[in-house]
Design a protein around this motif. Sequence first.
Motif, PDB file in Angstrom:
ATOM      1  N   VAL A   1      -0.676 105.973 -58.264  1.00 37.97           N
ATOM      2  CA  VAL A   1      -0.300 106.212 -57.019  1.00 37.97           C
ATOM      3  C   VAL A   1       1.268 106.883 -57.005  1.00 37.97           C
ATOM      4  CG1 VAL A   1       0.293 105.396 -54.527  1.00 37.97           C
ATOM      5  CG2 VAL A   1      -1.578 104.487 -55.923  1.00 37.97           C
TER       6      VAL A   1
ATOM      7  N   VAL B   1      -3.057 110.040 -57.401  1.00 36.77           N
ATOM      8  CA  VAL B   1      -3.036 110.462 -55.874  1.00 36.77           C
ATOM      9  C   VAL B   1      -1.722 110.162 -55.383  1.00 36.77           C
ATOM     10  CG1 VAL B   1      -3.556 107.759 -55.321  1.00 36.77           C
ATOM     11  CG2 VAL B   1      -4.115 109.673 -53.562  1.00 36.77           C
TER      12      VAL B   1
ATOM     13  N   MET C   1       1.370 109.508 -52.529  1.00 38.69           N
ATOM     14  CA  MET C   1       1.529 108.791 -51.200  1.00 38.69           C
ATOM     15  C   MET C   1       2.663 109.746 -50.454  1.00 38.69           C
ATOM     16  SD  MET C   1       3.727 107.026 -49.082  1.00 38.69           S
ATOM     17  CE  MET C   1       5.370 107.212 -50.069  1.00 38.69           C
TER      18      MET C   1
ATOM     19  N   MET D   1      -1.518 101.795 -49.604  1.00 37.42           N
ATOM     20  CA  MET D   1      -2.666 102.583 -50.205  1.00 37.42           C
ATOM     21  C   MET D   1      -3.315 101.794 -51.497  1.00 37.42           C
ATOM     22  SD  MET D   1      -0.877 106.471 -50.378  1.00 37.42           S
ATOM     23  CE  MET D   1      -2.579 107.162 -51.158  1.00 37.42           C
TER      24      MET D   1
ATOM     25  N   ALA E   1      -3.537 111.329 -47.797  1.00 35.76           N
ATOM     26  CA  ALA E   1      -3.125 111.194 -49.133  1.00 35.76           C
ATOM     27  C   ALA E   1      -2.909 112.753 -50.114  1.00 35.76           C
ATOM     28  CB  ALA E   1      -3.789 110.382 -50.032  1.00 35.76           C
TER      29      ALA E   1
ATOM     30  N   GLY F   1      -1.949 117.331 -49.088  1.00 38.42           N
ATOM     31  CA  GLY F   1      -2.368 116.246 -48.233  1.00 38.42           C
ATOM     32  C   GLY F   1      -3.395 116.388 -47.362  1.00 38.42           C
TER      33      GLY F   1
END
Length: 430
Positions: free
Chosen positions: A235, A260, A262, A355, A369, A385
Amino acid sequence: MTVWGAAAVDEAVAGGAGVVHVGTRDVVTPLARERARELGVEIVVGSPAPPSAAARGARPAAPAQVRPLPDPAAVSARLGSAPRPVRPPSGALYRRGAPTGRSSRRSSAPPGRGAPGGRVGRVVVVGAGNVGMIAAMRLADADAFDEVVLVDIDEGRAAGIALDLTHTAALSGFTTRVRGVGTVEEAGRADYVVLTAGRPRTPGMSRSDLIATNAEIVGDVASRLARTSPDAVLVVVTNPLDEMTQHAWVSSGFPAQRVVGMAGVLDTARFQALASLAGAGPAEVVGAWALGSHGEEMVVPLSQATADGRPILERVGPADLDATVDRTRGSGAEVVGLLRSGSAFMAPGTSAARMVLAMVADRGEVMPAAVLADGSYGIRDVYVGLPARLGRGGVQGIVELDLRPAELAALREAAERIRERLGALAATPT
């Protein structure tokens, strides 16, 4: 006006009712909605029964005109299975009863102990600055992990924060071990990694101004993490968020579903808070999606925005809503300007932890995300996003909202601007 909580839903079931009637001005809490879905109880608006009678648990008389609470978004999931209902995320990140993984003496079914995925071994937070510190605190307090490890080039700071956090175990009721070390190799093999390392913004600096400096840091850390924790979910929090997430994906060699960014959770929470200040009601009843980029090309599709399940325009006028979206886009810079040194950390750290906890819970929660676009919304091969369904192994799929043409065009434009900045990064000498 009556505020309807989960207890009212339980009372309706106990009385043999499969429907809870609420007034047009009543407030139904998010926890009550979740409870209603669990028990198969329908919530409808338009009951002629006085609120006081409903509040006492009396079953209201049949309304003259009853209609179901509107679904905030018409969605379809690209998951190869029947789509599940999707709501804009709530701002109640750690509200009572939410999936936060609290210890067994405070919750009967926490994500870490009894949730579909069970307790997780280790989460590593790279960067012991303010954002990393808050993320580590939220993750430890959730008690969903065996161990939380803070990593920082300043090993003393990482170890000091870890010890300070350990001292709160009895106060917060968690059993998670907390360590602080100087390298990702010392941290050990991780299930999840939160990457916050990088230079923060200072007043007058844009997120894009950080791209070259932070790309070097993110690339190095991501490649080392790939060797140390080859199965981890990464993340990314480092700015500029969208570009650094794609850079981490390339540098790590991980599958895209395990990298991914944030941003949307933070930006959505900011919009919810600011919409509340504009008169939409409590932040937790505001539903919205912050998509596109984590910056000037942020897209908040107002066609999907709700307040307590109703179109948000019923509570906030168009001019005030536009001003709220603009302030949301500039919220990071606003905080930087007020602090005069450093950048926002409370909401970013909490959002990153939120998350990770959603993935640990493995309930397929949909959250905004930064993910690698797969052709949804007419966008492909760039991190941007989007609403993503999250599970134990990372991104399970992208969910498509029924956006208006102008909103869809703005989202595609955001993706193109990110793509241009990535091209500039690739051309930068290293």
